[in-house]
Motif scaffolding. Structure first.
Motif, PDB file in Angstrom:
ATOM      1  N   TYR A  38      11.920   4.752   0.637  1.00  0.00           N
ATOM      2  CA  TYR A  38      11.593   3.853   1.671  1.00  0.00           C
ATOM      3  C   TYR A  38      11.346   2.529   0.837  1.00  0.00           C
ATOM      4  N   PRO A  39      11.440   1.161   1.464  1.00  0.00           N
ATOM      5  CA  PRO A  39      11.117  -0.081   0.742  1.00  0.00           C
ATOM      6  C   PRO A  39       9.491   0.147   0.240  1.00  0.00           C
ATOM      7  N   PRO A  40       8.891  -0.676  -0.510  1.00  0.00           N
ATOM      8  CA  PRO A  40       7.543  -0.495  -0.719  1.00  0.00           C
ATOM      9  C   PRO A  40       6.855  -1.115   0.608  1.00  0.00           C
ATOM     10  N   GLY A  41       5.579  -0.982   0.860  1.00  0.00           N
ATOM     11  CA  GLY A  41       4.892  -1.322   1.845  1.00  0.00           C
ATOM     12  C   GLY A  41       3.409  -0.965   1.872  1.00  0.00           C
ATOM     13  N   PRO A  42       2.444  -1.547   2.758  1.00  0.00           N
ATOM     14  CA  PRO A  42       1.227  -1.037   2.683  1.00  0.00           C
ATOM     15  C   PRO A  42       0.873   0.318   2.975  1.00  0.00           C
ATOM     16  N   PRO A  43      -0.017   1.073   2.168  1.00  0.00           N
ATOM     17  CA  PRO A  43      -0.115   2.566   2.646  1.00  0.00           C
ATOM     18  C   PRO A  43      -0.665   2.735   3.995  1.00  0.00           C
ATOM     19  N   GLY A  44      -0.123   3.536   4.796  1.00  0.00           N
ATOM     20  CA  GLY A  44      -0.793   3.694   5.998  1.00  0.00           C
ATOM     21  C   GLY A  44      -1.456   5.116   6.259  1.00  0.00           C
ATOM     22  N   TRP A  45      -2.092   5.346   7.428  1.00  0.00           N
ATOM     23  CA  TRP A  45      -2.495   6.404   7.507  1.00  0.00           C
ATOM     24  C   TRP A  45      -1.781   7.636   8.208  1.00  0.00           C
ATOM     25  N   PRO A  46      -2.472   8.993   7.756  1.00  0.00           N
ATOM     26  CA  PRO A  46      -1.367   9.888   8.480  1.00  0.00           C
ATOM     27  C   PRO A  46      -1.485  10.070   9.711  1.00  0.00           C
ATOM     28  N   LEU A  47      -0.244  10.312  10.399  1.00  0.00           N
ATOM     29  CA  LEU A  47       0.190  10.359  11.657  1.00  0.00           C
ATOM     30  C   LEU A  47       0.357   8.985  12.494  1.00  0.00           C
ATOM     31  N   VAL A  48      -0.532   8.040  12.207  1.00  0.00           N
ATOM     32  CA  VAL A  48      -0.334   6.675  12.963  1.00  0.00           C
ATOM     33  C   VAL A  48       0.046   5.633  12.172  1.00  0.00           C
ATOM     34  N   LEU A  56      10.105  -4.719   3.035  1.00  0.00           N
ATOM     35  CA  LEU A  56       8.944  -4.060   2.847  1.00  0.00           C
ATOM     36  C   LEU A  56       9.031  -3.003   3.909  1.00  0.00           C
ATOM     37  N   HIS A  57       8.465  -2.031   4.076  1.00  0.00           N
ATOM     38  CA  HIS A  57       8.500  -0.889   5.110  1.00  0.00           C
ATOM     39  C   HIS A  57       7.002  -0.846   5.612  1.00  0.00           C
ATOM     40  N   VAL A  58       7.182  -0.775   6.984  1.00  0.00           N
ATOM     41  CA  VAL A  58       6.077  -0.553   7.773  1.00  0.00           C
ATOM     42  C   VAL A  58       6.159   0.760   8.643  1.00  0.00           C
ATOM     43  N   LYS A  59       5.301   1.582   8.975  1.00  0.00           N
ATOM     44  CA  LYS A  59       5.325   2.702   9.645  1.00  0.00           C
ATOM     45  C   LYS A  59       4.358   2.694  10.888  1.00  0.00           C
ATOM     46  N   VAL A  60       4.945   2.954  12.011  1.00  0.00           N
ATOM     47  CA  VAL A  60       4.150   3.087  13.285  1.00  0.00           C
ATOM     48  C   VAL A  60       4.611   4.290  14.005  1.00  0.00           C
ATOM     49  N   LEU A  99      -2.434  10.768  21.810  1.00  0.00           N
ATOM     50  CA  LEU A  99      -1.663  10.173  21.145  1.00  0.00           C
ATOM     51  C   LEU A  99      -1.513  10.900  19.604  1.00  0.00           C
ATOM     52  N   CYS A 100      -2.814  11.174  19.011  1.00  0.00           N
ATOM     53  CA  CYS A 100      -2.667  11.854  17.811  1.00  0.00           C
ATOM     54  C   CYS A 100      -2.317  13.208  17.785  1.00  0.00           C
ATOM     55  N   LEU A 101      -2.743  13.906  18.835  1.00  0.00           N
ATOM     56  CA  LEU A 101      -2.083  15.263  18.821  1.00  0.00           C
ATOM     57  C   LEU A 101      -0.488  15.455  19.139  1.00  0.00           C
TER      58      LEU A 101
END
Length: 520
Positions: A34-44, A70-74, A12-14
């Motif tokens: 993007y709208p503000p949101g919690p900082p995520g991890w690179p890639l995931v 707010l903005h969330v990334k998956v 998945l990470c690759l």
């Protein structure tokens, strides 16, 4: 938990890294942040930040920190969360032409086949056909009135079952909800126990919940896995999808065939199917759409009403003063010599307020069913890219202390005129969804709804004949905990955790009313 074998988090990470690098090298610059949101991890991104249970609470907490939008990334998805009514109305209502699509998950939508159901149908001509037919049959006060006698009969049967086995309350509510919606959808009268259609649809809905859980199958995160052959290592999900697809096919076909056979024999009662089929010859495409829209009507109504009615019994257990006020109104208006009916509804304002409060207090769909934006958009200076999932946090809206005083308290009087203060915001303008994806049984002014009618008649009849209270065990009164967690459709619907209560007839006359014979 993700279901996989030889496909691992490393894979998945690759894969995510490859997608990320390609986008970084070839992607265009965003026209706005993007709208503000919690900082995520690179890639995931934020995939590890979103809890598996009661995600709406975390999203509401983030809303207080980052704002109403707010903005969330998956991996592979942008999620835009709307924590206020204002933001939801401005995007999902006022811009409904581009905010009315649905994301389709590879496992549930494509491989199992739920993409043909109304909940996940792409916005277009077929969607409008479903909605038009459903609205014509159940989308107005006049249309809903046709089914009121059936609802009253099934609720009277419910009273008998609760009287005989009060400890099986949840099962009785579920059985009655299924009986009402199967009768309305197909003209089918359910059996008292082990009904084949109720069992079949229950199994299909359980599989629906698993297949459309974004984190349950890796193919929902990496849709290209849907193209690998079934023998490929890690592709066990494909054999499972094949099994579930067969269950879904039976669920769509069997009750529809029953209804068509009844129509052919000239013995079909009034139902959604008979309304659409009598005197008509359908094309293959129309036949497909009628069949699937009927299943959508059932699937959309069964578990939602169960959750709300169960929560009313919980509220009456915890708030005896509310119960006494409701019963006093019923006794004053209806009397004790008959059961209430829909004809009494306009004369029972406190019961009406109680039903409204039940929709607010236990938010059945805390984050709704997500929308999908079909074009790039700019809102309030923020960039919302095409394909983003738009998630209205309905729980946050209906528990906003700026709108609802002491929101954790069950208080029907908030929806009545009190000491010159007007009622608080009508919860049905929020709880049944927004825009062109609003629950299809809701009228344009959002005040009449088939599920709302089922909840009302269940509540008023139950309160007319039963006293609901806390149980006493070993001399100690037991207070149920208020805990709304995931229900049948995990993450999407909320349901009160099982609780114990005492349900007893209010009088000898109440027992007579409960035991009256009822037949269609």
């Amino acid at each position: 938990m993700l279901i996989f074998t030889s496909v691992t988090w490393l894979d998945l990470c690759l894969a995510s890294a490859a997608v990320y690098l390609v986008k970084q090298l070839s992607g265009k610059k965003n026209p706005a942040p993007y709208p503000p949101g919690p900082p995520g991890w690179p890639l995931v991104g934020n995939i590890a930040d979103i809890p598996h249970n009661k995600a709406w609470l975390t999203l509401a907490k983030w809303g207080k920190k980052y704002g109403d939008i707010l903005h969330v990334k998956v991996p592979g998805r942008h999620i835009i969360v709307l924590n206020s009514v204002k933001a939801a109305m401005e995007l999902l209502d006022k811009k409904s032409s581009i905010y009315s699509d649905r994301p389709v998950f590879a496992m549930g939508g494509e491989l199992v086949g739920w993409k043909d159901g109304l909940a996940f149908l792409s916005y277009g001509d077929r969607f409008r056909y479903y909605r038009k037919n459903i609205h014509r049959v159940i989308g107005s006060r006049t249309a809903v009135n046709v089914y009121e006698p059936s609802e009253e009969i099934e609720v009277r049967r419910f009273l008998k079952r609760v009287f005989a086995q009060p400890e099986q309350l949840d099962a009785h509510i579920r059985h009655t909800a299924g009986a009402i919606i199967l009768r309305i959808s197909y003209g089918y009268e359910v059996k008292d126990n082990n009904d084949p259609f109720v069992d079949l649809v229950g199994r299909a809905m359980h599989q629906f919940s698993q297949a459309n859980d974004p984190s349950a199958f890796m193919v929902n995160i990496m849709p290209w896995l849907a193209n690998v052959p079934e023998w490929f290592p890690g592709a066990g999900f494909k054999s499972l999808a094949r099994e579930w697809r067969q269950t879904l096919k039976e669920t769509v076909d069997a009750p529809y065939k029953f209804a068509k056979d009844q129509i052919g024999a000239g013995i079909a009662p009034m139902s959604y199917i008979s309304n659409l089929l009598k005197g008509r010859t359908l094309s293959a495409e129309e036949d497909h759409m009628v069949k699937w829209s009927a299943l959508s009507l059932y699937a959309g109504g069964a578990d939602t009403t169960v959750s709300t009615i169960y929560s009313i019994f919980l509220a009456m257990t915890l708030y005896p003063d509310v119960q006494k006020k409701a019963q006093a109104e019923i006794d004053a208006v209806v009397g004790t010599d008959r059961l209430p009916s829909f004809a009494d509804r306009d004369s029972l304002p406190y019961i009406e307020a109680l039903v409204k409060e039940s929709l607010r207090w236990n938010v059945v769909a805390p984050t709704g069913i997500v929308h999908c934006v079909s074009e790039d958009d700019i809102y309030d200076g923020y960039y919302i890219p095409k394909g983003s999932m738009i998630m209205p946090n309905i729980w946050s809206m209906l528990n906003d202390p700026q709108t609802y005083a002491n929101p954790s308290q069950f208080n029907p009087e908030r929806f009545l005129d009190n000491d010159g203060r007007g009622p608080e915001r009508e919860p049905r303008t929020i709880s049944f969804g927004f825009g062109r994806r609003i629950c299809p049984g809701m009228s344009t002014h959002r005040s009449i709804h088939l599920a709302d009618a089922s909840i009302w008649i269940s509540a008023v009849m139950s309160l007319a004949v039963f006293d609901i209270s806390k149980i006493v065990e070993n001399g100690v009164e037991q207070t149920p905990e208020v805990d709304f967690s995931s229900g049948l459709v995990r993450r999407t619907l909320s349901h009160p955790e099982p609780f114990k209560c005492s349900i007893k007839p209010r009088s000898a006359k109440a027992i007579e009313l409960i035991q009256q014979d009822v037949n269609y």
